[in-house]
Write a protein that holds these residues in place. Structure first.
Motif, PDB file in Angstrom:
ATOM      1  N   CYS A  28       0.787  -1.238   0.000  1.00 38.63           N
ATOM      2  CA  CYS A  28       0.000   0.000   0.000  1.00 38.63           C
ATOM      3  C   CYS A  28       0.820   1.289   0.000  1.00 38.63           C
ATOM      4  CB  CYS A  28      -0.933   0.002   1.189  1.00 38.63           C
ATOM      5  SG  CYS A  28      -2.101  -1.358   1.133  1.00 38.63           S
ATOM      6  N   ARG A  70       0.460   3.882  -3.084  1.00 38.42           N
ATOM      7  CA  ARG A  70      -0.333   5.113  -2.995  1.00 38.42           C
ATOM      8  C   ARG A  70       0.461   6.334  -2.572  1.00 38.42           C
ATOM      9  NH1 ARG A  70      -3.605   1.201  -0.859  1.00 38.42           N
ATOM     10  NH2 ARG A  70      -4.899   0.339  -2.529  1.00 38.42           N
ATOM     11  N   PHE A 124      -0.961  -2.896  13.520  1.00 40.22           N
ATOM     12  CA  PHE A 124      -2.369  -3.276  13.320  1.00 40.22           C
ATOM     13  C   PHE A 124      -2.557  -4.786  13.412  1.00 40.22           C
ATOM     14  CE2 PHE A 124      -5.619  -4.864  10.397  1.00 40.22           C
ATOM     15  CZ  PHE A 124      -6.753  -4.188  10.817  1.00 40.22           C
ATOM     16  N   TYR A 161      -5.272  -5.929  16.104  1.00 37.97           N
ATOM     17  CA  TYR A 161      -6.569  -6.432  15.627  1.00 37.97           C
ATOM     18  C   TYR A 161      -6.343  -7.702  14.808  1.00 37.97           C
ATOM     19  CZ  TYR A 161      -7.856  -1.852  17.211  1.00 37.97           C
ATOM     20  OH  TYR A 161      -8.019  -0.747  18.013  1.00 37.97           O
ATOM     21  N   PRO A 183     -10.670  -1.790   3.545  1.00 38.79           N
ATOM     22  CA  PRO A 183     -10.647  -3.235   3.793  1.00 38.79           C
ATOM     23  C   PRO A 183     -11.219  -3.605   5.157  1.00 38.79           C
ATOM     24  CG  PRO A 183      -8.418  -2.325   3.905  1.00 38.79           C
ATOM     25  CD  PRO A 183      -9.311  -1.234   3.408  1.00 38.79           C
ATOM     26  N   VAL A 184     -11.040  -2.730   6.139  1.00 38.56           N
ATOM     27  CA  VAL A 184     -11.549  -3.047   7.475  1.00 38.56           C
ATOM     28  C   VAL A 184     -13.076  -2.960   7.480  1.00 38.56           C
ATOM     29  CG1 VAL A 184     -11.551  -2.356   9.899  1.00 38.56           C
ATOM     30  CG2 VAL A 184      -9.413  -2.312   8.598  1.00 38.56           C
ATOM     31  N   ASN A 208      -7.232   3.544  15.561  1.00 31.26           N
ATOM     32  CA  ASN A 208      -6.199   2.502  15.476  1.00 31.26           C
ATOM     33  C   ASN A 208      -6.591   1.321  14.602  1.00 31.26           C
ATOM     34  OD1 ASN A 208      -4.147   3.550  17.414  1.00 31.26           O
ATOM     35  ND2 ASN A 208      -5.941   3.544  18.740  1.00 31.26           N
ATOM     36  N   ALA A 209      -7.892   1.110  14.432  1.00 34.34           N
ATOM     37  CA  ALA A 209      -8.350  -0.050  13.663  1.00 34.34           C
ATOM     38  C   ALA A 209      -8.275   0.248  12.169  1.00 34.34           C
ATOM     39  CB  ALA A 209      -9.767  -0.427  14.069  1.00 34.34           C
ATOM     40  N   CYS A 210      -7.084   0.566  11.721  1.00 33.87           N
ATOM     41  CA  CYS A 210      -6.861   0.996  10.346  1.00 33.87           C
ATOM     42  C   CYS A 210      -5.444   0.610   9.979  1.00 33.87           C
ATOM     43  CB  CYS A 210      -7.035   2.521  10.277  1.00 33.87           C
ATOM     44  SG  CYS A 210      -6.270   3.287   8.846  1.00 33.87           S
ATOM     45  N   THR A 211      -5.247   0.066   8.774  1.00 37.43           N
ATOM     46  CA  THR A 211      -3.902  -0.354   8.379  1.00 37.43           C
ATOM     47  C   THR A 211      -3.112   0.799   7.745  1.00 37.43           C
ATOM     48  OG1 THR A 211      -4.532  -1.059   6.152  1.00 37.43           O
ATOM     49  CG2 THR A 211      -4.759  -2.693   7.909  1.00 37.43           C
ATOM     50  N   LEU A 212      -3.725   1.983   7.655  1.00 45.13           N
ATOM     51  CA  LEU A 212      -3.109   3.140   6.992  1.00 45.13           C
ATOM     52  C   LEU A 212      -2.728   2.814   5.550  1.00 45.13           C
ATOM     53  CD1 LEU A 212      -0.815   4.549   9.869  1.00 45.13           C
ATOM     54  CD2 LEU A 212      -3.098   5.311   9.226  1.00 45.13           C
ATOM     55  N   ASN A 213      -3.566   2.013   4.899  1.00 43.31           N
ATOM     56  CA  ASN A 213      -3.264   1.610   3.522  1.00 43.31           C
ATOM     57  C   ASN A 213      -3.541   2.732   2.519  1.00 43.31           C
ATOM     58  OD1 ASN A 213      -6.087   1.142   2.163  1.00 43.31           O
ATOM     59  ND2 ASN A 213      -6.265   0.328   4.223  1.00 43.31           N
ATOM     60  N   ARG A 219      -6.172   3.761   0.821  1.00 42.30           N
ATOM     61  CA  ARG A 219      -7.100   3.662  -0.307  1.00 42.30           C
ATOM     62  C   ARG A 219      -8.248   4.655  -0.157  1.00 42.30           C
ATOM     63  NH1 ARG A 219      -8.854  -2.199  -2.821  1.00 42.30           N
ATOM     64  NH2 ARG A 219      -9.263  -1.462  -4.921  1.00 42.30           N
ATOM     65  N   ASP A 271      -3.771  10.551   7.436  1.00 42.25           N
ATOM     66  CA  ASP A 271      -3.017  11.530   8.224  1.00 42.25           C
ATOM     67  C   ASP A 271      -3.831  12.004   9.427  1.00 42.25           C
ATOM     68  OD1 ASP A 271      -0.925  11.356   6.458  1.00 42.25           O
ATOM     69  OD2 ASP A 271      -1.470  13.153   5.322  1.00 42.25           O
ATOM     70  N   ARG A 299      -3.851   9.267  11.986  1.00 41.33           N
ATOM     71  CA  ARG A 299      -2.566   9.220  12.676  1.00 41.33           C
ATOM     72  C   ARG A 299      -2.476  10.357  13.690  1.00 41.33           C
ATOM     73  NH1 ARG A 299       0.517   9.569   8.601  1.00 41.33           N
ATOM     74  NH2 ARG A 299       1.273   7.479   8.146  1.00 41.33           N
ATOM     75  N   ARG A 327      -4.211   9.461  16.753  1.00 42.76           N
ATOM     76  CA  ARG A 327      -3.368   8.567  17.560  1.00 42.76           C
ATOM     77  C   ARG A 327      -2.372   9.392  18.382  1.00 42.76           C
ATOM     78  NH1 ARG A 327      -1.860   3.693  13.237  1.00 42.76           N
ATOM     79  NH2 ARG A 327      -3.997   3.320  12.553  1.00 42.76           N
TER      80      ARG A 327
END
Lengths: 260, 475
Positions: free
Chosen positions: A148, A152, A188, A192, B325-326, B362-367, B369, B382, B385, B388
């Motif tokens: 990712c 991106r 992550f 989770y 995705p989450v 926090n329940a995010c992979t920071l991907n 998309r 951002d 983050r 956080r």
């Protein structure tokens, strides 16, 4: 042969190897060195480097992230280029540090200077080094996972495919939804784990569905996650970092594969 | 709406085990993502439109006070009335007061997320009014007594089978059994039930997709036409909207509508797009006698003064959650409040407090998309983050995370010690894992090893091998 070796003196490249490659898969680092030397660069690995600080930065611990960012900026100062075999860590240097130091001008100047000289490996090989005489072979089929941060934040999409197309005997297949996250996400995946498992399970299914026998990516974190899931499921798909494939270092065990 | 965000970890786990939910979410995601992509591929230069959308919203937010006053004056000039609601309670009171003054019994509602945010249905029912949701998705979840799980497709978590069972129970007293029926059949049945409600309602409540400052108009988009029946048939029309829905001109609204329809549902334009300006005029054949706009602050003006101002550009299209995705794995209910997915993970802590919603950022992979599809270029990762960071600074970060960071940081900032310890640690771990190449179990790593192997390291660190290589080359 596109090569800088006939030019003197050769440009100096600092390898920021990343903590995961240093600890878990040094073969990726050696492969990266080989590729860069082949392209005619003089390589150095500054010993002052450990981790770029991303775990702290992504956890909101900006003080600790700042300490590691300054340490990394010190270690990587003075080189013509800095090359990183990871989109995620490269992006921390390129986009993370300038954000982190937005309010401290003296650090910001250094962060921006470092950002301007820092490259993710495949992008550097294609756009700066112009490496087009790989001597690598891998017979079989592979799919490439778009990690990712590289995709991106750094625009890494065509570069790895362009390079992999030069690998003898390798047929590249695209998986469904190749741009979907694998569920690693740094901390992550342990904060989770159930959600992360679902995501990596979907990713592994997409890989299996291509029928490819190898999965390749440019980020070791994602690869450990994907390989860890594949081996637990008893899958025969092997996982390699793209540097290993491009430097023809696929004769040793794949990620998560034993010597037995 | 009461937040249940504290229960996120439990609800997420339950959602992952819900097979019906998985089917519904997979189907929805495939539809949303594919249709949006097609619509954008067919548009000459969508990125330019995104830049324009961002610029319009940034400009409006920079001069929000001016445009709000212009909007209020224009609404009044058209014969309507503007009400300012600072909080959710204010909004409830304003709306129930208007209904009382109108001597209303039945109130129809078109979908409004601002209405969900202030728990309007609960307030209306507590005040003795019958509130009927008229958007099909909202109607379904009102029957099921559930909150919406998506901002534009509130019942997206339900399969057709579940909807058949729900309609059977409420419309046929269970006489149809669990027979699976066709979609048009279900739509017609809901339409028949709602027709009578439309015709007999005293007040109609809608949201507003955009508020237009120059004309005092509100823009409403639906694919069912229910918003139009909601605002034209009753005697009184109340529109409730956040103050950030403002745009300066009708031209601006047109640009935003192009972004919204493509990003939300992959349509060039929604089936029904209506601009409402004031109540019924003298020579109008129909329309309400009174037109009220309730402008909701509820924490928004606080965001104007900090970096979360960027979040006020949000046009509630849902593209971020459709591509998350989450969200795709756990659905909207696990998030525990009105707004799910990436935009909700930013808004919920800001609106309901950082302490009660610790998991969301926090329940995010920071991907990333979500940010790449956002029609107004909100840097969602951002902002997450940054939340956080606020959590960390206020001591709200989990103990294990803080401990882990402290130990890791201790070594990472001492390169010599780090490399020495790494050498010994990796040598030991590498020897243990050499034969199999992986670990099925490792101490302190259950989160990882419960469902996947941990690949074994290669026995030496890179720094070690590099030093060896340097020595050999010098010889």
């Amino acid at each position: 042969m596109t090569n800088h070796s006939d030019k003197a003196p050769a440009e100096r490249v600092a390898l920021f190897v990343t903590c995961l490659v240093d600890l878990y898969r040094p073969s990726v680092g050696l492969a990266t060195v080989e590729l860069l030397e082949r392209a005619g660069y003089q390589i150095d690995v500054p010993t002052g480097q450990t981790c770029c600080g991303q775990p702290a930065w992504n956890s909101g611990d900006n003080r600790r992230a700042g300490i590691l960012a300054r340490q990394t900026m010190d270690a990587l100062a003075g080189y013509d280029h800095v090359v990183v075999p990871s989109g995620s860590c490269a992006s921390t240097l390129i986009h993370g540090y300038p954000q982190l130091f937005a309010d401290t001008p003296e650090d910001l100047i250094r962060a921006e200077a470092l950002a301007a000289r820092t490259w993710e490996l495949t992008r550097f090989l294609v756009e700066v080094a112009g490496l087009d005489d790989l001597d690598a072979g891998l017979s079989g089929s592979a799919c490439y996972h778009d990690a990712c941060a590289g995709l991106r934040e750094l625009g890494i999409k065509q570069q790895p495919r362009q390079l992999l197309a030069q690998v003898d005997g390798l047929e590249l297949r695209e998986m469904a939804d190749t741009e979907a996250c694998c569920g690693f996400g740094g901390t992550f995946c342990v904060k989770y784990p159930e959600i992360s498992s679902r995501l990596v399970s979907d990713k592994a299914s997409a890989i299996e569905q291509t029928g490819a026998d190898t999965v390749i990516a440019g980020d070791l974190g994602c690869l450990m996650n994907i390989a860890g899931h594949l081996t637990r499921q008893g899958s025969a798909v092997r996982a390699y970092h793209i540097a290993e494939v491009l430097a023809d270092r696929t004769d040793h065990p794949a990620i998560g594969e034993g010597e037995d | 709406m009461q937040s249940t965000t504290r229960e996120f970890p439990l609800k997420a786990r339950q959602a992952l085990e819900d097979e019906q939910l998985r089917q519904a979410l997979d189907k929805a995601r495939d539809g949303f993502v594919g249709k949006r992509q097609t619509a954008i591929d067919n548009f000459p230069d969508f990125d330019s439109l995104r830049h324009r959308g961002k610029a319009i919203k940034d400009h409006t937010l920079a001069f929000l006070d001016v445009y709000l006053e212009q909007f209020e004056a224009a609404v009044e000039a058209a014969g309507g009335q503007v009400h300012w609601a600072e909080s959710a309670i204010d909004a409830q009171r304003i709306v129930t007061d208007i209904c009382r003054q109108a001597k209303a019994g039945r109130v129809t509602k078109a979908k409004t997320m601002a209405g969900e945010e202030v728990a309007l249905n609960e307030a209306l029912e507590a005040a003795g009014f019958e509130a009927v949701e008229t958007d099909l998705g909202e109607y379904i979840i009102q029957l099921a007594k559930e909150p919406p799980s998506h901002i534009i497709a509130p019942a997206v978590h339900k399969t057709r089978q579940q909807i058949c069972e729900l309609f059977d129970k409420h419309h046929h007293d269970g006489r149809l059994g669990a027979a699976l029926r066709e979609v048009p059949d279900l739509v017609n049945e809901a339409r028949e039930r709602l027709r009578e409600k439309f015709l007999t309602a005293d007040v109609g409540i809608t949201g507003a997709n955009f508020l237009v400052a120059e004309s005092g108009s509100i823009a409403l988009v639906t694919n069912e036409g229910n918003a139009d029946l909601t605002h034209t048939l009753p005697r009184v029309h109340i529109a409730i909207a956040g103050i950030e829905k403002l745009v300066p001109t009708l031209d601006d609204a047109a640009s935003m509508l192009r972004l919204l329809a493509r990003s939300a549902t992959g349509q060039d334009t929604s089936t029904y797009t209506t601009f409402v300006t004031g109540p019924k005029r003298g020579d109008d054949p129909d329309g309400p006698e009174a037109f009220h706009v309730v402008l909701l602050d509820n924490g928004r003006s606080r965001m104007l003064g900090n970096r979360y101002r960027e979040m006020l550009r949000c046009i509630r299209c849902g593209a971020c959650m459709n591509h998350c995705p989450v969200y795709g794995a756990i659905g909207g209910h696990a998030y525990g409040w009105v707004y799910p997915g990436p935009m909700g993970s930013v808004l919920t802590p800001l609106f309901t407090g950082l302490d009660g919603s610790r998991d969301l950022p926090n329940a995010c992979t920071l991907n990333g998309r979500c940010a790449s599809v956002c029609p107004v270029e909100i840097p969602l990762p951002d902002l997450l983050r940054d939340l956080r960071r606020q959590q960390f600074e206020r001591g709200l970060t989990g103990r294990n995370t803080r401990l882990g960071l402290a130990v890791w940081g201790f070594f990472a900032r001492r390169p010599w010690l780090y490399h020495t310890c790494a050498r010994f640690g990796i040598a030991a771990l590498g020897r243990l894992g050499r034969r199999k190449g992986r670990f099925r179990w490792l101490p302190l790593a259950r989160g990882w090893t419960a469902t996947r192997d941990m690949p074994s390291p290669q026995r030496s660190t890179f720094q070690q091998l590099w030093k060896q290589r340097q020595k050999e080359q010098r010889r």
